[in-house]
Motif scaffolding. Structure first.
Motif, PDB file in Angstrom:
ATOM      1  N   VAL A 122      -4.950 -14.546  -2.611  1.00 21.75           N
ATOM      2  CA  VAL A 122      -4.695 -13.155  -2.530  1.00 21.75           C
ATOM      3  C   VAL A 122      -5.908 -12.549  -3.205  1.00 21.75           C
ATOM      4  O   VAL A 122      -6.889 -13.273  -3.609  1.00 21.75           O
ATOM      5  N   GLU A 123      -5.965 -11.062  -3.417  1.00 20.08           N
ATOM      6  CA  GLU A 123      -7.176 -10.453  -3.992  1.00 20.08           C
ATOM      7  C   GLU A 123      -6.759  -9.484  -4.908  1.00 20.08           C
ATOM      8  O   GLU A 123      -5.480  -9.220  -5.234  1.00 20.08           O
ATOM      9  N   VAL A 125      -6.187  -5.929  -4.954  1.00 21.27           N
ATOM     10  CA  VAL A 125      -5.206  -5.310  -4.630  1.00 21.27           C
ATOM     11  C   VAL A 125      -3.925  -6.017  -4.742  1.00 21.27           C
ATOM     12  O   VAL A 125      -2.766  -5.343  -5.186  1.00 21.27           O
ATOM     13  N   GLN A 126      -3.828  -6.958  -4.147  1.00 20.89           N
ATOM     14  CA  GLN A 126      -2.439  -7.799  -3.795  1.00 20.89           C
ATOM     15  C   GLN A 126      -2.243  -8.529  -5.327  1.00 20.89           C
ATOM     16  O   GLN A 126      -0.858  -8.370  -5.535  1.00 20.89           O
ATOM     17  N   LYS A 129      -0.324  -5.613  -7.090  1.00 18.56           N
ATOM     18  CA  LYS A 129       1.050  -5.574  -6.491  1.00 18.56           C
ATOM     19  C   LYS A 129       2.098  -6.717  -6.963  1.00 18.56           C
ATOM     20  O   LYS A 129       3.140  -6.276  -7.260  1.00 18.56           O
ATOM     21  N   MET A 140       6.636 -12.534  -5.938  1.00 17.88           N
ATOM     22  CA  MET A 140       6.069 -11.856  -4.733  1.00 17.88           C
ATOM     23  C   MET A 140       6.758 -12.158  -3.379  1.00 17.88           C
ATOM     24  O   MET A 140       6.586 -11.445  -2.572  1.00 17.88           O
ATOM     25  N   VAL A 169     -12.279   3.602  -1.102  1.00 18.79           N
ATOM     26  CA  VAL A 169     -11.123   3.339  -0.582  1.00 18.79           C
ATOM     27  C   VAL A 169     -10.562   2.161  -0.945  1.00 18.79           C
ATOM     28  O   VAL A 169      -9.226   2.320  -1.390  1.00 18.79           O
ATOM     29  N   LYS A 170     -11.035   1.372  -1.662  1.00 14.95           N
ATOM     30  CA  LYS A 170     -10.426   0.310  -2.236  1.00 14.95           C
ATOM     31  C   LYS A 170      -9.900   0.604  -3.593  1.00 14.95           C
ATOM     32  O   LYS A 170      -8.741   0.441  -3.875  1.00 14.95           O
ATOM     33  N   LYS A 173      -6.504   2.392  -3.335  1.00 12.83           N
ATOM     34  CA  LYS A 173      -5.634   1.056  -2.890  1.00 12.83           C
ATOM     35  C   LYS A 173      -5.254   0.428  -4.068  1.00 12.83           C
ATOM     36  O   LYS A 173      -3.922   0.358  -4.121  1.00 12.83           O
ATOM     37  N   LYS A 176      -3.004   2.942  -5.653  1.00 17.10           N
ATOM     38  CA  LYS A 176      -1.438   2.791  -5.244  1.00 17.10           C
ATOM     39  C   LYS A 176      -0.809   1.302  -5.515  1.00 17.10           C
ATOM     40  O   LYS A 176       0.454   1.477  -5.502  1.00 17.10           O
ATOM     41  N   ALA A 177      -1.746   0.237  -5.638  1.00 11.53           N
ATOM     42  CA  ALA A 177      -1.006  -0.896  -5.919  1.00 11.53           C
ATOM     43  C   ALA A 177      -0.481  -0.992  -7.288  1.00 11.53           C
ATOM     44  O   ALA A 177      -0.037  -2.116  -7.897  1.00 11.53           O
TER      45      ALA A 177
END
Lengths: 293, 223
Positions: A122-123, A125-126, A129, A140, A169-170, A173, A176-177
């Protein structure tokens, strides 16, 4: 006050770094903890920084906590898959570590085990989350956990990345995450950073500006050439040059202090993240000169 | 196509030096295009090995031959009687070919003479580049036709890392940042909205071996 409470109260926060050493001799690291304790608000504990193998960030975060300072556990996705990351997040949680900085992580190519297999299951952003899910009591895969975590999650952003647009953009995100705070790559151009903050202030996140002390004009030139997303303006390089070799570090410290003071006085951002990189002893001096102590 | 490069000669020599009758067996499809393992390369490698054997005073009989493909038995089955006369087959096919020949040959070892690398494009003659990693779950419709799994050093799915550097990758200035390319391409296609969506963690089970599948239609016909 916890790190979360400090930032949410609107107090100007100061964070710095504790870099775990390679090896079991941690005397110098203890010294750094002593120097920073009571001065900074929290200490980020780096995770195999620059892909160089060292003591794990989780173990050192616990040491920092036990020695009276709140840690920010840095977690990269380079060395562990989603199972390992979640297991360490749960481990951190039960050890009383509740701040986590979610990073993708430098490539193994940068470090001292270049033949290692990079994970990146995963990276960043993930990972954010994942943390958000665990805070809500689920892993997850959606499995209910017995007991949720309570992490205050952060991430990084490079305000001077070239090109900037994909980076933004990242950044959005990451917001948002679930990122609640950001620590930036080192910034040196206050005007550019102000315009970045005009954009970033639209988002409900706390921003800590990255401060790296310039030790010499040579170091500034080296970073301009070799470190992605860092630009030291020419006038600062001239200032360091004019100071001469013996006073270059002193001048670098003054530049850092001046920037921190401006960031605070003009309420440009919510705090600073001082990356001392071997000069932890100087952090209190920088803070004093910035009027923070 | 599958790409590969010949192993260092000393490594190959150390593999073959204790055998008496060696066949250097080429494959005339993919690895011939990258000048690593076709019939011509097998012939050159066989003569280099004969020269080394002479230098070292070692008696080895070294021959060469090639077939069109090592990845399907129908191509090598017709020559297997000859192939089985040797006590070592040094294959210059890709790893797929080495595996399959090894499964079919019987009591004779099959050794690899090339390092199989990736399946790649040939943007210019003599240049090979990896554009797809065969991960089993294609998202090229979301990334402007540019694969971040194969072309981003970290296989990131949600945008560039902090190491992106004026369009280059932190790993090397010679590698283009896949996410800057994706951004530019989506912008050109007026589909930057795609990049704004969070891509969930990937199902890597589709990318991990051993993988196999059967063509359903052919299975039906067989029935």
């Amino acid at each position: 006050m916890s790190f979360r409470e400090i930032l949410e109260s609107g107090k100007f926060a100061v964070t710095a770094e504790i870099g775990p050493p390679k090896g079991t001799d941690i005397k110098e690291m203890y010294h750094h903890i002593e120097v920073l304790k009571g001065k900074i608000d929290v200490a980020n504990v780096t995770d195999n920084q620059s892909a160089v193998m060292r003591i794990s960030s989780l173990a050192v975060s616990k040491i920092v906590l036990d020695n009276g300072m709140e840690p920010v556990l840095q977690m990269t996705c380079r060395d562990r898959n989603r199972i390992g990351l979640q297991a360490d997040l749960l481990g951190a949680s039960v050890l009383g570590i509740h701040n986590v900085l979610c990073l993708t992580g430098d490539h193994v190519n940068a470090g001292d085990h270049k033949q290692a297999k990079s994970v990146y299951d995963v990276e960043s952003v993930q990972l954010l989350k994942i943390v958000e899910g665990m805070n809500n009591g689920k892993d997850m895969s959606g499995n209910e956990m017995k007991g949720a975590t309570n992490f205050y999650a952060g991430a990084v952003v490079t305000p001077e990345a070239v090109p900037l647009e994909p980076q933004l953009v990242k950044f959005e995100k990451k917001v948002k995450a679930g990122a609640k705070f950001f620590q930036t790559q080192a910034i040196y151009d206050m005007e550019k950073f102000k315009s970045f903050m005009q954009y970033a202030k639209k988002f409900p996140v706390k921003m800590l500006a990255g401060i790296v002390v310039l030790k010499s004009a040579g170091m500034a030139n080296f970073m301009n050439k070799n470190v992605p997303g860092i630009t030291v303006p020419q006038e600062l390089i001239e200032e360091l040059k004019a100071a001469g070799k013996e006073k270059a570090l002193e001048t670098g410290i003054n530049i850092a202090a001046r920037h921190i003071k401006q960031l605070k006085d003009e309420k440009i951002c919510d705090g600073v993240h001082i990356m001392a990189i071997g000069m932890e002893d100087k952090v209190p001096m920088i803070m004093e000169r910035a009027g923070l102590l | 196509m599958i790409t590969g490069e010949q192993k260092p000669f000393d490594e190959i020599w150390n593999m073959v030096k204790d055998f008496k009758k060696v066949l250097v067996f080429g494959c005339n499809t993919c690895v011939a295009i990258c000048h690593a393992g076709g019939g011509k390369e097998a012939e050159i490698l066989a003569s280099l090995l004969r020269m080394r054997a002479a230098q070292e005073g070692v008696a080895i009989e070294i021959d060469h031959s090639a077939v069109e493909r090592h990845c399907e038995p129908e191509f090598f089955q017709p020559v297997m009687d000859n192939v089985r006369k040797y006590d070592l087959v040094l294959s210059t096919a890709c790893g797929v070919g080495v595996n399959l020949l090894s499964e079919n040959i019987g009591e004779i070892p099959v050794f690899p003479a090339i390092n199989t690398e990736f399946f790649g494009a040939v943007p210019r003659s003599g240049e090979f580049t990896e554009l797809c990693a065969g991960c089993g779950n294609c998202i090229l419709h979301l990334t402007g036709g540019i694969c971040p799994i194969a072309r981003c050093s970290k296989s990131l799915l949600n945008g560039p890392c902090g190491g992106t550097n004026s369009g280059s990758c932190e790993v090397s200035p010679d590698i283009k940042c896949a996410w800057v390319q994706i951004y530019d391409r989506l912008k050109q296609l007026n589909r930057l909205d795609l990049m704004g969506e969070i891509v969930e963690a990937k199902d890597w089970s589709k990318a991990q071996g051993p993988r196999n599948f059967k063509v359903k239609v052919l299975e039906e016909i067989k029935k």
